[in-house]
Design an enzyme around this catalytic site. Structure first.
Site, PDB file in Angstrom:
ATOM      1  N   ASN A   1     106.992  25.153 -20.070  1.00 18.37           N
ATOM      2  CA  ASN A   1     107.178  24.944 -18.630  1.00 18.37           C
ATOM      3  C   ASN A   1     106.502  26.024 -17.792  1.00 18.37           C
ATOM      4  OD1 ASN A   1     108.757  22.616 -18.955  1.00 18.37           O
ATOM      5  ND2 ASN A   1     110.619  23.813 -19.194  1.00 18.37           N
TER       6      ASN A   1
ATOM      7  N   ASP B   1     118.176  20.839  -6.769  1.00 18.91           N
ATOM      8  CA  ASP B   1     117.782  21.704  -7.878  1.00 18.91           C
ATOM      9  C   ASP B   1     116.257  21.669  -7.961  1.00 18.91           C
ATOM     10  OD1 ASP B   1     117.244  22.987 -10.240  1.00 18.91           O
ATOM     11  OD2 ASP B   1     118.378  21.628 -11.524  1.00 18.91           O
TER      12      ASP B   1
ATOM     13  N   HIS C   1     111.969  22.715 -11.379  1.00 20.29           N
ATOM     14  CA  HIS C   1     110.617  22.351 -11.823  1.00 20.29           C
ATOM     15  C   HIS C   1     109.656  22.133 -10.656  1.00 20.29           C
ATOM     16  CE1 HIS C   1     111.517  21.856 -16.152  1.00 20.29           C
ATOM     17  NE2 HIS C   1     112.735  21.609 -15.704  1.00 20.29           N
TER      18      HIS C   1
ATOM     19  N   LYS D   1     110.163  28.746 -14.967  1.00 19.05           N
ATOM     20  CA  LYS D   1     109.147  27.697 -15.072  1.00 19.05           C
ATOM     21  C   LYS D   1     107.819  28.223 -14.503  1.00 19.05           C
ATOM     22  CE  LYS D   1     112.826  25.168 -16.077  1.00 19.05           C
ATOM     23  NZ  LYS D   1     114.170  25.761 -16.254  1.00 19.05           N
TER      24      LYS D   1
END
Length: 404
Positions: A75, A223, A226, A253
């Site tokens: 990630n 949230d 990402h 990430k």
């Protein structure tokens, strides 16, 4: 009983030894059966989880069991995990509410607030802990409405709270609006979603969700684990698209570090500070980590790696379409390729590894349908994309006949 002699050199020329038994105390039979059944059941269903020891070399390559592989699993979207900031190691030493709140932590919180446009912030040692904290605000009679694909950290925290958890169909604002229209008489409502979904790679309709929450008096929570560093013209994530009441950003990430933060109004963050056991009873983030994150935040808006990453994503999807690979609709670095079942996904990942490519197979219960989760990052090159797609096309279609 055999034993292992353990020797410690306590001072020059003074050697002291003691013995330690090899075996632990016998496990109660009931527990032996329980533990064995858990592992046996997962293995029988092709879902056994196993850790893999890797040796990373850079953002593109790693070694596994002596084999050098081109990796498409991390990630670390912008390749910042290998940035070299010369910082002196410095832990926190205690909880932030005791003596673990250093100037480096305060500066990072202030920097995040200024960058993302919020009044206050709290740092956490992990995204899981950060996503557990807001549920401490809810009481019996309250409710959390969460996207069906919300991260496990939110689900676990909701199930441990006194509030009612209800999960609306993925990205379905029509259903969410209808549910919000029937608010609890005495309680309050919190609505949670992800900005960029970690397993499907698609985005939530953030502006619509925040608008619905404001219309119905619910607290909106995004949230942005990402999305932060990836979404938006400046790479600032969800906050460039819509301003929720509460925002989670993580640093493991796109920033290539670890830890997380919650951002919101002073009233929201103050209440979480008073209520969250995850914050109160955890050692604070190491101070040198806070400094490292602060340095990387200074470059995120001017980072030219995002443009290269966008080119890689477009090229991957173009080539995958040529080979009729069934990708989910995603414009993000997360490019899931759906498989027929867990065996198909595992076999495909194994074949790719034999060709020098490391791609993770993701299986139920993490996702409803098994897949290989291709993750692109800014360290990849165009020829890496071609190599990956050719291998995927070759082995994916060979494995389509895997037994259901």
């Amino acid at each position: 009983m055999s034993s292992l002699n353990l020797c410690y050199l306590l001072q020059p020329l003074t050697l002291i030894c003691f013995t330690m038994p090899h075996a632990s105390s016998p496990m109660p039979s009931g527990w032996q059966q329980r533990l064995q059944q858990i592992v046996t059941d997962r293995q029988a269903n092709g879902l056994l989880r196993q850790r893999t020891v890797i040796e990373p070399h850079n953002g593109r390559e790693l070694s596994l069991a002596g084999q050098r592989l081109l990796q498409f699993a991390s990630n670390d979207y912008l390749g910042l995990a290998f940035a070299n900031e010369p910082l002196a190691p410095m832990g926190a030493g205690a909880s932030a509410l005791v003596s673990g709140y250093h100037q480096a932590h305060q500066q990072l919180e202030q920097q995040l607030c200024q960058l993302l446009g919020f009044e206050a912030a709290l740092l956490f040692s992990s995204g899981f802990a950060a996503n557990s904290a807001p549920l401490a605000l809810l009481q019996a009679g309250d409710r959390l409405l969460a996207d069906k694909l919300i991260h496990a950290s939110v689900v676990d925290a909701a199930q441990a709270s006194a509030a009612t958890l209800r999960r609306f169909p993925h990205n379905n604002m029509k259903v969410l609006g209808r549910w919000l229209g029937s608010a609890p008489v005495d309680g309050v409502t919190m609505v949670a979603t992800e900005s960029l979904f970690s397993m499907d790679g698609d985005q939530a309709p953030l502006a619509d969700l925040v608008a619905l929450c404001r219309q119905h008096g619910a607290l909106s929570w995004i949230d942005d684990a990402h999305g932060f560093g990836i979404l938006g013209a400046q790479g600032l994530g969800a906050s460039e698209i819509a301003k929720p009441d509460l925002l989670t950003v993580t640093f493991g990430k796109a920033l290539g570090a670890s830890g997380a933060a919650l951002l919101g109004s002073k009233a929201v963050i103050d209440a979480i500070l008073q209520s969250s056991r995850h914050y109160t009873y955890s050692t604070a983030m190491p101070a040198d980590l806070a400094q490292r994150i602060s340095l990387r935040l200074q470059t995120i808006q001017t980072c030219d790696k995002r443009q290269h990453l966008k080119q890689l994503i477009a090229e991957f999807r173009r080539q995958a379409a040529v080979h009729n690979l069934p990708l989910l609709p995603s414009s993000s670095p997360i490019q899931p390729l759906l498989c027929q079942n867990a065996e198909h996904a595992s076999a495909l990942a194994l074949q790719l590894r034999r060709e020098g490519l490391f791609v993770a197979a993701i299986r139920p219960p993490t996702v409803p349908q098994a897949r290989v989760r291709v993750v692109l990052n800014a360290c990849h090159r165009l020829d890496d994309i071609s190599r990956l797609v050719v291998a995927l096309a070759t082995h994916y279609h060979c494995g389509e006949g895997a037994d259901e």
